[in-house]
Design an enzyme around this catalytic site. Sequence first.
Site, PDB file in Angstrom:
ATOM      1  N   HIS A 205     -11.741  40.003  60.848  1.00 21.76           N
ATOM      2  CA  HIS A 205     -11.838  41.160  59.941  1.00 21.76           C
ATOM      3  C   HIS A 205     -11.528  40.845  58.490  1.00 21.76           C
ATOM      4  CE1 HIS A 205      -7.450  41.139  60.555  1.00 21.76           C
ATOM      5  NE2 HIS A 205      -7.371  41.834  59.441  1.00 21.76           N
TER       6      HIS A 205
HETATM    7  C1  UD1 Z   1      -5.923  46.026  56.162  1.00 21.25           C
HETATM    8  C2  UD1 Z   1      -5.029  45.072  55.383  1.00 21.25           C
HETATM    9  C3  UD1 Z   1      -5.049  43.708  56.061  1.00 21.25           C
HETATM   10  C4  UD1 Z   1      -4.704  43.815  57.526  1.00 21.25           C
HETATM   11  C5  UD1 Z   1      -5.574  44.856  58.213  1.00 21.25           C
HETATM   12  C6  UD1 Z   1      -5.076  45.061  59.611  1.00 21.25           C
HETATM   13  C7  UD1 Z   1      -4.923  45.449  52.959  1.00 21.25           C
HETATM   14  C8  UD1 Z   1      -5.349  44.961  51.646  1.00 21.25           C
HETATM   15  N1  UD1 Z   1      -5.507  44.885  54.025  1.00 21.25           N
HETATM   16  O1  UD1 Z   1      -7.243  45.541  56.108  1.00 21.25           O
HETATM   17  O2  UD1 Z   1      -4.097  42.870  55.436  1.00 21.25           O
HETATM   18  O3  UD1 Z   1      -4.934  42.561  58.126  1.00 21.25           O
HETATM   19  O4  UD1 Z   1      -5.472  46.098  57.506  1.00 21.25           O
HETATM   20  O5  UD1 Z   1      -6.068  45.562  60.441  1.00 21.25           O
HETATM   21  O6  UD1 Z   1      -4.092  46.305  53.042  1.00 21.25           O
HETATM   22  N2  UD1 Z   1     -11.592  51.692  58.653  1.00 21.25           N
HETATM   23  C9  UD1 Z   1     -11.953  52.700  59.534  1.00 21.25           C
HETATM   24  N3  UD1 Z   1     -10.959  53.341  60.221  1.00 21.25           N
HETATM   25  C10 UD1 Z   1      -9.646  53.057  60.053  1.00 21.25           C
HETATM   26  C11 UD1 Z   1      -9.298  52.044  59.147  1.00 21.25           C
HETATM   27  C12 UD1 Z   1     -10.277  51.376  58.459  1.00 21.25           C
HETATM   28  O7  UD1 Z   1     -13.128  52.986  59.706  1.00 21.25           O
HETATM   29  O8  UD1 Z   1      -8.800  53.687  60.703  1.00 21.25           O
HETATM   30  C13 UD1 Z   1     -12.678  50.963  57.939  1.00 21.25           C
HETATM   31  C14 UD1 Z   1     -13.108  51.660  56.662  1.00 21.25           C
HETATM   32  O9  UD1 Z   1     -14.475  51.463  56.514  1.00 21.25           O
HETATM   33  C15 UD1 Z   1     -12.380  50.879  55.583  1.00 21.25           C
HETATM   34  C16 UD1 Z   1     -12.347  49.477  56.175  1.00 21.25           C
HETATM   35  O10 UD1 Z   1     -12.188  49.679  57.576  1.00 21.25           O
HETATM   36  O11 UD1 Z   1     -13.030  50.899  54.341  1.00 21.25           O
HETATM   37  C17 UD1 Z   1     -11.217  48.608  55.647  1.00 21.25           C
HETATM   38  O12 UD1 Z   1      -9.967  49.258  55.843  1.00 21.25           O
HETATM   39  P1  UD1 Z   1      -8.707  48.896  54.914  1.00 21.25           P
HETATM   40  O13 UD1 Z   1      -7.509  49.595  55.416  1.00 21.25           O
HETATM   41  O14 UD1 Z   1      -9.032  49.051  53.469  1.00 21.25           O
HETATM   42  O15 UD1 Z   1      -8.546  47.324  55.104  1.00 21.25           O
HETATM   43  P2  UD1 Z   1      -8.472  46.473  56.427  1.00 21.25           P
HETATM   44  O16 UD1 Z   1      -9.654  45.572  56.464  1.00 21.25           O
HETATM   45  O17 UD1 Z   1      -8.226  47.349  57.585  1.00 21.25           O
HETATM   46  N1  UDP Z   2      -4.443  44.288  67.906  1.00 21.85           N
HETATM   47  C1  UDP Z   2      -4.616  45.213  68.919  1.00 21.85           C
HETATM   48  N2  UDP Z   2      -5.892  45.562  69.263  1.00 21.85           N
HETATM   49  C2  UDP Z   2      -6.992  45.029  68.658  1.00 21.85           C
HETATM   50  C3  UDP Z   2      -6.797  44.061  67.646  1.00 21.85           C
HETATM   51  C4  UDP Z   2      -5.503  43.725  67.280  1.00 21.85           C
HETATM   52  O1  UDP Z   2      -3.661  45.709  69.480  1.00 21.85           O
HETATM   53  O2  UDP Z   2      -8.120  45.392  69.041  1.00 21.85           O
HETATM   54  C5  UDP Z   2      -3.081  43.926  67.499  1.00 21.85           C
HETATM   55  C6  UDP Z   2      -2.761  42.458  67.624  1.00 21.85           C
HETATM   56  O3  UDP Z   2      -2.301  42.164  68.917  1.00 21.85           O
HETATM   57  C7  UDP Z   2      -1.696  42.281  66.547  1.00 21.85           C
HETATM   58  C8  UDP Z   2      -2.123  43.250  65.483  1.00 21.85           C
HETATM   59  O4  UDP Z   2      -2.952  44.210  66.123  1.00 21.85           O
HETATM   60  O5  UDP Z   2      -0.430  42.676  67.020  1.00 21.85           O
HETATM   61  C9  UDP Z   2      -2.893  42.504  64.440  1.00 21.85           C
HETATM   62  O6  UDP Z   2      -3.577  43.382  63.661  1.00 21.85           O
HETATM   63  P1  UDP Z   2      -4.774  42.926  62.724  1.00 21.85           P
HETATM   64  O7  UDP Z   2      -5.436  41.724  63.276  1.00 21.85           O
HETATM   65  O8  UDP Z   2      -5.573  44.134  62.486  1.00 21.85           O
HETATM   66  O9  UDP Z   2      -4.012  42.614  61.354  1.00 21.85           O
HETATM   67  P2  UDP Z   2      -3.288  41.314  60.753  1.00 21.85           P
HETATM   68  O10 UDP Z   2      -2.260  40.852  61.710  1.00 21.85           O
HETATM   69  O11 UDP Z   2      -4.352  40.302  60.476  1.00 21.85           O
HETATM   70  O12 UDP Z   2      -2.718  41.823  59.480  1.00 21.85           O
END
Ligand code: UD1
Ligand code: UDP
Length: 376
Positions: A205
């Site tokens: 992601h």
């Molecule tokens: C964010 C964090 C990243 C973390 C990740 C965990 C920042 C800068 N990034 O990235 O460090 O690894 O969360 O998963 O804070 N979206 C949905 N539904 C949701 C959430 C997100 O549809 O509930 C989609 C939206 O299109 C949104 C995109 O995901 O624009 C990105 O979401 P965002 O929270 O901005 O960043 P992440 O990629 O989730």
């Molecule tokens: N995770 C989960 N379900 C998923 C993907 C991730 O429960 O489908 C959990 C994973 O085990 C870990 C956390 O979410 O504990 C990691 O989140 P993510 O990869 O979104 O973010 P990051 O750690 O890269 O910030």
Amino acid sequence: MHIAFVLGTRPEIIKLSSLISACIRDGVRYTLIHTNQHYAAAMDRLFFEELGLPRAHFNLGVGSGPAGLQLARMMMGIEPVLQEVKPDCVIVQGDTNSALAGGLAASKACIPVGHVEAGLRSFDRSMPEETNRVLLDHLSSFWFCPSPLQVELLAREGIEGPNVLITGNTGNDATLLHARAAAERSVIHERLGLQHDNYLLLTCHRPSNTDDPAHFAQLMQAVQCLAEEQQRQVVFPVHPRLDQRHWKVLQGMSRIRTIDPVGYLDMLALLQGAALVLTDSGGLQEEACVLQRRCLILRPNTERPESLETGGARLVSHVGANSLVEAAQALFKTQVTWKNPFGDGNAHRQILDALMGQLNVEAALRPGALPRPVVS
Ligand code: UD1
Ligand code: UDP
């Protein structure tokens, strides 16, 4: 002591769960502020339920958007809450925009900030999280580091003293606490028709892997090649960041089986059964290491080098046709036994005890108590 937690994303809910639960058990006053950066049930509510967490006291409903707007909305929501509840300190975890907004809002309100997972560095400023980490560490008053490495990295930036503590990692707390229940209770293997060691587990992601569709297509092609060579399928719980462009690429990958994001217990179960983990996630890298699964890190660098040092994980900086195959072959030669480098599962205890007893919150705000600037 009144602690306010600011969180907003899936990993923050998981990685703060042990600390919030400890506050509840010990009767420590706390306020939970949820930015709602993540809001889909499968990224948010599911984890509160599975981890037995109460609803947030304040839900800011910020949602998605460009980083500047998202941060501004978060801070506009957090500031009046802090003015209302007047906590003694604000705890944030990791490196997300929610964590940064919580830290900034608290520091503007002269409330000491405690940073859980302090001192991590990828040294890659193209990662949005790296800037967040650096800024957070420089505005915090308490640093809860997973291992001695982060203490050293903070010291290089002039951050040192009694409030820099090695506590272990709260992500590790959650993994150790829930791994057995996951293995016993999850039915994800039955639901997907999987057997132990007959599949690879993929998550992807990061903007560096998903923003450029051509790069994403090349990466998925490399994963497909690896799966062909292994004669195994790839299970890919897809992050909602991925959109139509990514789905189009994935449609052509016969060995990659996409599924909706899964809950925490299902993810821990999938990890425990995977022959190999392929991920750009910070949390997954650690969990694979804790659960003794081999892991290819789909990035050129990591802020979590501990797993590399075990020999059970490798960075993949170039995603050419055979690069994953070669990296996986090298990794499969590794003996899978190593010591968990992320602590004993009691990081939450150490952090809470430190906050309640040893750390002097008032002193943290006195002039001169903040980190000294680096003088070269
Ligand atoms: C964010 C964090 C990243 C973390 C990740 C965990 C920042 C800068 N990034 O990235 O460090 O690894 O969360 O998963 O804070 N979206 C949905 N539904 C949701 C959430 C997100 O549809 O509930 C989609 C939206 O299109 C949104 C995109 O995901 O624009 C990105 O979401 P965002 O929270 O901005 O960043 P992440 O990629 O989730
Ligand atoms: N995770 C989960 N379900 C998923 C993907 C991730 O429960 O489908 C959990 C994973 O085990 C870990 C956390 O979410 O504990 C990691 O989140 P993510 O990869 O979104 O973010 P990051 O750690 O890269 O910030």
